[in-house]
Scaffold this active site. Structure first.
Site, mmCIF file in Angstrom:
data_model
loop_
_atom_site.group_PDB
_atom_site.id
_atom_site.type_symbol
_atom_site.label_atom_id
_atom_site.label_comp_id
_atom_site.label_asym_id
_atom_site.label_seq_id
_atom_site.Cartn_x
_atom_site.Cartn_y
_atom_site.Cartn_z
ATOM 1 N N ASP A 1 36.713 44.770 37.557
ATOM 2 C CA ASP A 1 36.969 45.121 38.784
ATOM 3 C C ASP A 1 35.915 46.020 39.689
ATOM 4 O O ASP A 1 35.613 47.220 39.329
ATOM 5 C CB ASP A 1 38.320 45.665 38.964
ATOM 6 N N HIS B 1 42.344 51.152 42.804
ATOM 7 C CA HIS B 1 41.149 50.885 41.986
ATOM 8 C C HIS B 1 40.273 51.991 41.605
ATOM 9 O O HIS B 1 40.346 53.064 42.306
ATOM 10 C CB HIS B 1 40.357 49.888 42.961
HETATM 11 ZN ZN LIG Z 1 42.854 42.643 44.147
HETATM 12 ZN ZN LIG Z 2 45.867 44.648 43.042
#
Ligand SMILES: [Zn+2]
Ligand SMILES: [Zn+2]
Length: 555
Positions: A193, A367
């Site tokens: 990510d 995130h």
């Molecule tokens: Zn996402």
């Molecule tokens: Zn997500």
């Protein structure tokens, strides 16, 4: 040795925002990871959602074996219904993720009963040549997993979305051990990510929001409205706990807020003390200092509960001077104008509105920032690395973060974009051409409208049904309509049907009549309302879905 190759094919989400989908193929077997959507940009007005083009999978239809879901955010599950309409294959995900999928499937008619398989972290499943282990990760939504996929050519780790939260509010820790175990044994490819790859340091723990929220609860003297993403169960839990501690009752407002909390509660992921919840219709009769309203619509979506409350057009609830409104969310780039306009309306009603970044924060990202990304890279120590989930600049930053791993076995980082094929075999990895990718615009009908059939069409088809432009002149200051609404259309085919067009104008007049004075001074809100009502009328009467673009002349 077999000369079969592993192909890693991003079908969405690399070099673009949202719409995540990834295919892995070995020999004649394809597994698909996530099927997400993106919200359309303003240029695509008239379209409700955007999903990845499934052409590549359709061309290899007989090879598609399964869909694996990492977590329940819309950018990962929003296209599952459209995927299932094409491929009747088993879907794997955590119980919470699958419940969110089922909630979306209720809105569409999928031809076959979906074959949903609940998995738990540490579960191992086998699909053709792939052995998949699910690994718990921390993220802004509960029940998120990464995937460790063992293939005949090596192990592929797909992180899904994650942050490394050392103190998650539910105490479900990121399973870094398992990730490190795979790292020790050797990982061929890491897909990780990149959303926050351009942010230095660490992302704050979800717990960092608590002191700021405590401060809000201490300061609030009247009704307290708090808006956050309905899928942020950790955040909702903190708000419900604080409400309970400060003897406030909680009302849930907005469709997604009610349904998602219900799902989370039924899975034991959200604990709601007895007698805390009240109905929206009881809010205005309760003592203002004893109510919290959890309300959806952080992004100023025109039809959301918060937007309606902002222009004082909600059935049960209005904001009064002295009330406090808190946006516990980020402002998604592109939405600034709409959000600030909504905040202006709330301020006009006399509310104290708290939003944006403050220290300590009202919102933390789900995130991982640079140091968290580095930690995962160091634990996994892959031979090859492909940054995923991000626009190109974020993918590029993430690639830089991996440079130091060259000393410990990293051979190459590939900056791939949606459609690029990465080929891996016993000799190594290389880029190997491209497949067809793109965006499909989907018209899912107006909110509240039950969509009987799934209507998938691209812009070419929309243009076949023509364009309808309702033109309304509104006096900016008084909110008064200056003349009878006009409707101009092109390529729609019914413009000569005077009865139809008269009735269509009547629909617009009704929409205007049913709007408050304040709504009428807000062109954004009015455009969306007119679009929704006219769309419903035209579809019902003529079975057509033209592009509807209301034009509001502010005089
Ligand atoms: Zn996402
Ligand atoms: Zn997500």
């Amino acid at each position: 040795m077999s000369d079969k190759k592993l192909h890693v094919i991003p079908l969405g989400g690399l070099g673009e925002f949202g719409m995540h989908m990834m295919a892995l193929r070995y020999g004649d077997d394809i597994i698909v990871i996530d099927a997400g959507m993106m919200f359309p940009e303003a240029e695509l007005l008239g379209v409700d959602i955007v999903t990845p083009d499934l052409t590549f999978l359709k061309e290899n239809r007989h090879q598609v074996r399964a869909l694996l879901l990492t977590h329940g955010h819309e950018d990962h599950i929003g296209a599952v219904a459209f995927f299932l309409a094409e491929f009747n294959v088993p879907v794997y995900g955590t119980a919470f993720t699958l419940s969110l999928v089922e909630r979306r499937l209720e809105e569409y008619e999928v031809p076959d009963e979906p074959d949903l398989h609940k998995i738990r972290p540490k579960d191992l499943i086998e699909i053709g040549p792939f052995k998949i282990e699910f690994i718990h990760v921390t993220h802004s939504i509960v029940s998120a997993v990464a995937l460790a996929i063992t293939t005949p050519v090596g192990v592929v780790i797909h992180t899904g979305d994650f942050k490394v939260d050392p103190t998650p509010t539910d105490n479900e820790l990121f399973d870094l051990h398992t990730l490190a175990d795979y790292g020790k044994r050797g990982v061929l490819l890491l897909l990780s990510d990149s959303t926050n790859a351009d942010r230095p340091g660490y992302s704050d723990s979800e717990r960092a929001v608590r002191p700021r929220l405590e401060d809000v609860f201490n300061r609030a003297e009247s009704r307290l409205f708090i808006s956050c993403f309905s899928s942020s169960i950790h955040r909702l839990q903190q708000i419900i706990d604080l409400s309970h501690e400060s003897r406030r009752k909680v009302a849930l407002l907005g469709r997604s807020m009610t349904s998602v909390t219900e799902i989370a509660h039924s899975h034991g992921l959200l604990s709601i003390p007895d007698n805390v919840l009240i109905r929206p219709q009881d809010v205005m009769n309760s003592k203002p200092s004893q109510v919290t309203v959890l309300i959806s619509g952080t992004q100023g979506e025109p039809m959301s509960a918060l937007s309606r409350v902002a222009v004082d057009n909600h059935k049960h609830i209005s904001v009064k001077p002295g009330d406090m409104v808190v946006l516990s969310s980020r402002i998604i780039p592109g939405n600034e104008k709409t959000i600030f306009r909504m905040i202006d309306h709330l301020a006009r009603r006399g509310a104290d509105v708290l939003y944006g970044s403050m220290n300590p924060p009202l919102h933390v990202s789900g995130h991982g920032s640079m140091e968290e990304l580095r930690l995962v890279l160091n634990l996994v120590r892959p031979r090859y690395f492909v940054p995923i989930h991000g626009e190109y600049r974020q993918l590029a930053k993430h690639a830089r973060l991996a440079e130091h791993l060259r000393n410990v076995g990293l051979e190459e980082t590939f900056l791939c974009e949606t459609g690029d094929v990465l080929e891996l075999d016993h000799r190594g990895a290389r880029k190997a051409g491209r497949v067809t990718v793109g965006r499909i615009c989907i018209d899912s009908g107006a909110p509240g409208e039950v969509v009987g059939e799934m209507v998938v069409r691209d812009r070419r088809l929309i243009s076949e049904d023509g364009i309808v432009l309702p033109i309304i002149a509104i006096n900016k200051h008084t909110g008064k309509i200056e003349s009878v609404p006009e409707i101009v259309s092109r390529g729609f085919g019914l413009e000569s049907d005077q009865e139809f067009m008269r009735a269509a104008r009547e629909v617009v007049v009704k929409t205007l009549e049913n709007s408050s004075e304040e709504e009428k001074t807000d062109a954004g809100v009015m455009k969306e309302k007119i679009r929704a009502d006219l769309k419903r009328y035209i579809h019902r009467q003529a079975e057509r879905r033209p592009l509807i673009m209301p034009v509001i002349l502010e005089i």
